[in-house]
Design an enzyme around this catalytic site. Structure first.
Site, short mmCIF file in Angstrom:
data_model
loop_
_atom_site.label_atom_id
_atom_site.label_comp_id
_atom_site.label_asym_id
_atom_site.label_seq_id
_atom_site.Cartn_x
_atom_site.Cartn_y
_atom_site.Cartn_z
N GLU A 1 1.00 -1.34 0.23
CA GLU A 1 0.32 0.15 -0.02
C GLU A 1 1.18 1.63 -0.15
O GLU A 1 1.53 1.36 0.88
CB GLU A 1 -0.97 0.16 1.42
CG GLU A 1 -2.24 0.69 1.11
CD GLU A 1 -2.16 2.14 2.27
OE1 GLU A 1 -3.55 2.73 2.16
OE2 GLU A 1 -1.68 2.08 3.63
N HIS B 1 -11.52 -0.37 2.44
CA HIS B 1 -11.94 0.10 3.66
C HIS B 1 -11.65 1.53 4.51
O HIS B 1 -12.44 2.07 5.27
CB HIS B 1 -11.52 -1.23 4.69
CG HIS B 1 -10.15 -0.76 4.97
ND1 HIS B 1 -9.06 -1.14 3.95
CD2 HIS B 1 -9.94 -0.71 6.02
CE1 HIS B 1 -8.19 -1.10 4.74
NE2 HIS B 1 -8.38 -0.13 5.58
O1 TEU Z 1 -4.08 3.09 4.82
C1 TEU Z 1 -3.48 4.51 4.60
C2 TEU Z 1 -4.27 5.95 4.96
O2 TEU Z 1 -3.48 6.31 5.73
C3 TEU Z 1 -4.93 5.63 3.41
O3 TEU Z 1 -5.86 6.52 4.56
C4 TEU Z 1 -4.30 6.38 2.26
O4 TEU Z 1 -3.06 7.31 2.31
C5 TEU Z 1 -5.51 7.38 1.89
O5 TEU Z 1 -5.99 6.91 1.55
C6 TEU Z 1 -4.33 7.60 0.62
O6 TEU Z 1 -4.97 9.40 0.38
C7 TEU Z 1 -3.97 2.57 6.17
C8 TEU Z 1 -4.97 1.40 6.08
O7 TEU Z 1 -5.24 1.12 5.20
C9 TEU Z 1 -5.64 2.57 7.85
O8 TEU Z 1 -7.23 2.02 7.30
C10 TEU Z 1 -5.26 2.44 8.63
O9 TEU Z 1 -6.23 3.78 9.47
C11 TEU Z 1 -3.90 3.58 8.16
O10 TEU Z 1 -3.14 2.59 7.11
C12 TEU Z 1 -2.76 3.35 9.16
O11 TEU Z 1 -2.55 2.04 9.51
#
Ligand code: TEU
Length: 587
Positions: free
Chosen positions: A262, A334
């Site tokens: 990610e 999510h």
């Molecule tokens: O998400 C990373 C995050 O902050 C996302 O909101 C992402 O940066 C954004 O969609 C892009 O603009 C991950 C997880 O999916 C999330 O549920 C967690 O809260 C976060 O990391 C922290 O672990």
């Protein structure tokens, strides 16, 4: 390399909201096992399971306090083993969501490091107060970094006289990846899961792990006093080295193990390097550009999606001259509100706009991901009050925006449209009071529309959103041109129609989709005239409805259609070589 992920579709499960087997109102692994046949019925080849590890749940599991166990809310290690076995029996692989940028502040590594002389101290990022300041006082933080979920990214620890860094929140202290011992502990843990039969890892915000050196003040975000700490940590100079090390340490002989990163804030070039099929440390990356075209930087402020922006994303990420990186294809997850309520029309055209966007997505390049509930066209929840939200991000955004002068009602309306809880309301299995999700009180309110919008209603209806998803997944798996074909965008400036041609040298596939609620004229051009008479392999119109595309000159509201024909023979020299593809001869 067995790149099984290229020609399959992945289903994302947010376990807390999927199915509850024990009546405590929170979804769990046994509930998920009980619903595996639904997932299998879609024809997907893998499940991405959001975190189920022990956690105090400040960020609903993205704050892990033990990487080697399952949170009692979700079940036991045995349940997870059983899930893997049950999924494998159905030909479905299991991908675990690993949060390696940070742990929970209740993780034993962090707790041990609260002693200055403990070795684990250096597994996290500790800094003294700003020179000339007393720790704990406003302005004494080592830098001006803000945390993603509010406040300073630095938390004061009185007993040892230092601050620790938590770029997401104070409950999620960042691990120090520059410490080789911390990296080895992380890699050993991943091997442990690999050897338990896990098929891959989704690596949460993995491009954040290399922190700047030195850690210094950053530019304040407009309208605030704080810098965006997390953004200052993306794509650091040692990221690639760390990920190569991770790959070498973890994959070993399991070359079918998927490493899915990610990676918010990644450029096409960076993605192509990280997910390079031969030299890249990751197999696939998750980028967000196309999924955030309808909002301002503030996560609660929306703006209309402009289709040319979407086409521009397709062009830049997918249609590049052979260099396009392999990415996860998704419209929601999510962390995003429901796609039909954002890019589609969740009123009159709910089903049609849901199937239209799904069809568009499935024709792009990459591995398609379906987020739970999207396969029946689930909608945003009618939130009216900030108290109805559970997500810490929603509360932070509300507090920050209202403190800066925004009207509370306006912010709640914005979060109703864009907030993460929209994706987290329980899965709607049937029309009973708790939607078949639980026999108890659900942890987050169930959308009242479940009375008519649910799996059972759509199960045997060949015209349902669910039936369309099943057809789409089948088509995707049966048509190699949708996997490997080049991508050509037909009308990059069109405000309402998205058109694509996929071509793998033996088959050409045409997608035409009207992403609007009004009938739209098709551009009168050569390309399209050429497709007259080609076989229609999928349409999202109900039988009997006149199909618009190609044979006619316009598309019905939210109509999407896929056609296929044999590729035109071209001289071999005209076929561009793709430097990213592994040499078919294996040389
Ligand atoms: O998400 C990373 C995050 O902050 C996302 O909101 C992402 O940066 C954004 O969609 C892009 O603009 C991950 C997880 O999916 C999330 O549920 C967690 O809260 C976060 O990391 C922290 O672990």
């Amino acid at each position: 390399m067995t790149a099984w992920w290229r020609d399959t579709v992945v289903y994302e499960v947010y376990p807390r909201s999927f199915a509850d087997s024990d009546g405590d109102g929170v979804g769990d692994l046994r509930g998920l096992i009980g619903r595996l046949d639904h997932i299998a019925s879609l024809g997907v080849g893998a499940v991405w399971l959001c975190p189920v590890f022990p956690s105090p749940q400040y960020d609903h599991g993205y704050d892990v306090s033990d990487y080697f166990d399952v949170d009692r809310r979700f079940g036991s290690l045995q349940d997870l083993d059983d899930l893997v076995a049950a999924a494998h029996a159905r030909g479905i692989r299991v991908i675990l969501d690993m949060v390696l940028n940070h742990t929970s502040h209740e993780h034993p590594w962090f707790l041990a490091g609260l002693r200055r002389d403990a070795p684990e101290r250096d597994w996290y990022i500790w800094r003294p107060p700003r020179p000339g300041h007393h720790g704990g006082e406003p302005g004494a933080e080592p830098t001006n970094w803000g945390a993603v979920f509010g406040g300073s990214a630095w938390t004061w620890h009185e007993a040892t006289g230092e601050y620790y860094l938590g770029t997401f929140s104070r409950w999620q202290p960042d691990l120090d990846w520059s410490n080789p011992r911390a990296r080895e502990a992380i890699f050993g843990m991943l091997r442990w899961w690999r050897d338990r039969g896990i098929d891959g890892f989704r690596l949460d915000v993995i491009n954040h792990v290399d922190k700047p050196d030195p850690i210094a003040d950053g530019p304040a975000v407009a309208g605030t006093a704080l810098a965006d700490g997390a953004a200052l940590c993306v794509n650091g100079p040692r990221l690639r080295e760390y990920l190569i090390e991770l790959r070498d340490a973890v994959v070993g002989s399991r070359d079918d193990l998927l490493l899915l990163g990610e990676t918010p804030g990644l450029s096409v070039e960076q993605a192509a390097a990280l997910a390079h099929p031969v030299t890249g440390p990751l197999d696939m990356v998750i980028q967000f550009e196309h999924a955030e075209l309808d909002r301002e930087p503030e996560r609660w402020r929306s703006r209309p999606l402009r289709l040319p922006d979407f086409a521009s994303w397709t062009n830049r990420w997918q249609a590049g001259p052979g260099a396009s990186p392999w990415t996860a294809l998704f419209l929601s997850n999510h962390d995003q509100a429901r796609i039909v309520s954002r890019y589609g029309d969740d009123g009159r055209w709910r089903a049609r706009s849901a199937t239209c966007w799904a069809t568009v997505l499935m024709c792009h390049r990459g591995t398609p991901f379906i987020y739970q509930g999207d396969e029946i066209g689930m909608r945003n929840f009618p939130f009216r009050d900030i108290a109805e939200f559970s997500d810490l991000a929603a509360h932070h955004e509300f507090a920050t925006a209202t403190a800066a002068g925004a009207a509370p009602d306006e912010v709640v309306a914005g979060l109703q449209r864009l907030g993460r809880d929209n994706a987290r309301t329980p899965m709607q299995w049937d029309g009973s009071p708790a939607a078949g999700f639980t026999t108890g009180t659900p942890w987050l309110a169930i959308n009242p529309d479940h009375a008519w919008l649910n799996v059972r209603r759509q199960e045997d209806d060949p015209h349902s959103v669910l039936a369309h998803y099943r057809r789409l997944v089948g088509l995707r798996r049966a048509l190699p041109a949708l996997v490997d074909g080049d991508v050509r965008v037909l009308w990059p400036e069109h405000e309402r129609i998205h058109g694509l041609v996929r071509d793998d040298g033996s088959t050409e596939v045409l997608l035409v989709a009207n992403l609007s609620g009004e009938r739209a004229d098709l551009p009168d051009d050569e390309v399209l005239r050429d497709w007259h008479g080609a076989e229609v392999v999928l349409s999202n119109l109900s039988p009997g409805e006149p199909a618009g595309a190609v044979a006619h000159t316009s598309l019905a509201p939210w109509e999407a259609q896929i056609r296929r024909r044999p590729a035109r023979a071209e001289p071999a020299s005209a076929v561009p070589t793709d430097p990213l593809q592994p040499d078919p001869e294996g040389t």
